[in-house]
Design an enzyme around this catalytic site. Sequence first.
Site, short mmCIF file in Angstrom:
data_model
loop_
_atom_site.label_atom_id
_atom_site.label_comp_id
_atom_site.label_asym_id
_atom_site.label_seq_id
_atom_site.Cartn_x
_atom_site.Cartn_y
_atom_site.Cartn_z
N HIS A 73 28.99 -41.65 55.56
CA HIS A 73 30.18 -41.86 56.38
C HIS A 73 30.28 -40.87 57.55
O HIS A 73 31.26 -40.90 58.30
CB HIS A 73 31.46 -41.79 55.53
CG HIS A 73 32.50 -42.76 55.98
ND1 HIS A 73 33.58 -43.11 55.22
CD2 HIS A 73 32.65 -43.47 57.14
CE1 HIS A 73 34.33 -43.98 55.86
NE2 HIS A 73 33.79 -44.21 57.04
N ASP B 198 38.59 -46.01 51.94
CA ASP B 198 37.80 -44.93 51.36
C ASP B 198 38.47 -44.41 50.10
O ASP B 198 39.70 -44.46 49.98
CB ASP B 198 37.69 -43.78 52.37
CG ASP B 198 36.41 -42.98 52.23
OD1 ASP B 198 36.01 -42.69 51.09
OD2 ASP B 198 35.82 -42.60 53.27
N HIS C 189 38.01 -41.27 49.53
CA HIS C 189 38.21 -39.90 49.99
C HIS C 189 38.81 -39.92 51.40
O HIS C 189 38.61 -40.87 52.15
CB HIS C 189 36.88 -39.16 50.00
CG HIS C 189 36.08 -39.35 48.74
ND1 HIS C 189 35.16 -40.38 48.60
CD2 HIS C 189 36.11 -38.70 47.57
CE1 HIS C 189 34.64 -40.32 47.39
NE2 HIS C 189 35.20 -39.32 46.73
N ASP D 75 38.14 -37.82 53.90
CA ASP D 75 37.20 -37.40 54.96
C ASP D 75 37.91 -36.59 56.04
O ASP D 75 37.60 -36.70 57.22
CB ASP D 75 36.50 -38.62 55.57
CG ASP D 75 35.63 -39.37 54.58
OD1 ASP D 75 35.39 -38.83 53.48
OD2 ASP D 75 35.20 -40.50 54.89
N ASP E 106 34.07 -47.58 53.53
CA ASP E 106 33.22 -46.82 52.63
C ASP E 106 33.19 -47.54 51.29
O ASP E 106 34.23 -47.74 50.67
CB ASP E 106 33.77 -45.40 52.47
CG ASP E 106 32.83 -44.47 51.72
OD1 ASP E 106 32.12 -44.94 50.81
OD2 ASP E 106 32.83 -43.26 52.03
N ASP F 181 32.54 -46.64 48.46
CA ASP F 181 33.07 -45.94 47.29
C ASP F 181 34.57 -46.13 47.12
O ASP F 181 35.15 -45.68 46.12
CB ASP F 181 32.69 -44.46 47.30
CG ASP F 181 33.38 -43.62 48.37
OD1 ASP F 181 34.46 -44.00 48.85
OD2 ASP F 181 32.84 -42.56 48.73
N GLU G 155 27.73 -45.77 52.94
CA GLU G 155 27.57 -45.11 51.64
C GLU G 155 26.98 -46.00 50.55
O GLU G 155 27.13 -45.72 49.36
CB GLU G 155 28.89 -44.49 51.16
CG GLU G 155 29.46 -43.43 52.08
CD GLU G 155 28.73 -42.08 52.01
OE1 GLU G 155 27.77 -41.96 51.21
OE2 GLU G 155 29.11 -41.15 52.75
#
Length: 396
Positions: free
Chosen positions: A178, A201, A203, A205, A308, A310, A353
């Site tokens: 990412h 996402d 996360h 980031d 992303d 994830d 990712e």
Amino acid sequence: RATTRPVARAPDVTRRGFADVARASPARSAGSGRAAATAVGGRKTRGAPQFRNSAEDTQWSSEQTWYTKEKTYQFLKHKTVSVIGAPLAAGQHQLGVEKGPQLIREGGLAAVAKQLGWKMEDLGDLDLEGEAAKFEVETSMPQVRNCEQIGLANKLIHDTVKQEAKKGNFVLTLGGDHSVGSATVSGMKAVHEDLCVVWIDAHADSNTPASSPSGNYHGMSAAHVLNWIRPPLPGWEWLKQEHMIKESRLAFIGLRDVDMYERQMLRDSGVAVFTMHEVDRYGIGEVVDMALHRINPHSDRPVHLSFDIDAVDPTYAPGTGTCSRGGLSFREAHYICERLSMTNNLTSMDLVEVNPTLDLPIPPRMHGDSGTVTAELQTVRLAIELISSALGRTIL
């Protein structure tokens, strides 16, 4: 004789955003499980599919077709998707993520685009290793691993995204980690001044060199493009302030693994944040509508989707380097892509990712799975399917 019954009115999601005026759906036959193809009172039902009876017409085509509603894209000049491979792995510690772009291509991406009526221009994988190798001295920013190398690689991504966006094409960037997010967003922003971003996402980031526990740049890319990293990083002189995004133009969806410093930064910011708590509380449909209402209230701005993988629960997307339990379901992930496509404002997407070396074989095929998507790995297959939803694939 077929009869009709009133049906619920659904929101007009093709042109406007949150809390819009509804419009009626086509009538359905109350006496059968299929849409009425015959006349009601001597007239054909408007919007119903027409069935023909000749032997030639009833034969299935050898090439499967995914039916999508004809759309007029507000910010695209052509129904052409520019595919950019960005095999960047330097922003994190897991090898294998650089293989994602090629596996997505080999899994049926071109066939999917063709079935949805898109012309595809594949630029191949960018030579990011060659760009990164131009930095040959010792780093002046040890707090960010591979800082200058990633800066040089991302400049090439930024320039390529900008070049393709200027053509009026839909720009699809395949990561890679990412870290590429700051390059894709800034590249689109260089062409579309009013760009807004939906960032999917697990996360945030949103770390900075001072706050990052790992020093991995893929956990800083959103903060960077929001202009939260000061002073400028070495090797990133090309990333100008005018390429960065306003806080009011970015919405996060799906967060569930957020560092302590990131929490404070996000709470003090003007960024729209919808964690998995909001997804649980309101449902994904309401969350996406609220996000769009925040960043694009009049549905008149181009939208970039940074996805992303994830963000999706590891049950459905095991092939990624930073798995986190409690993520988006299969349908929630697809709904986000479908809903953004329906706005007719989606101009670009990066999907990142996907790490094939960590992926698992697909489970046994189920009824309705498309034979066009030939990927043999579970997360790679999901990535292609999510791209198809962003390009306009719908259930009906």
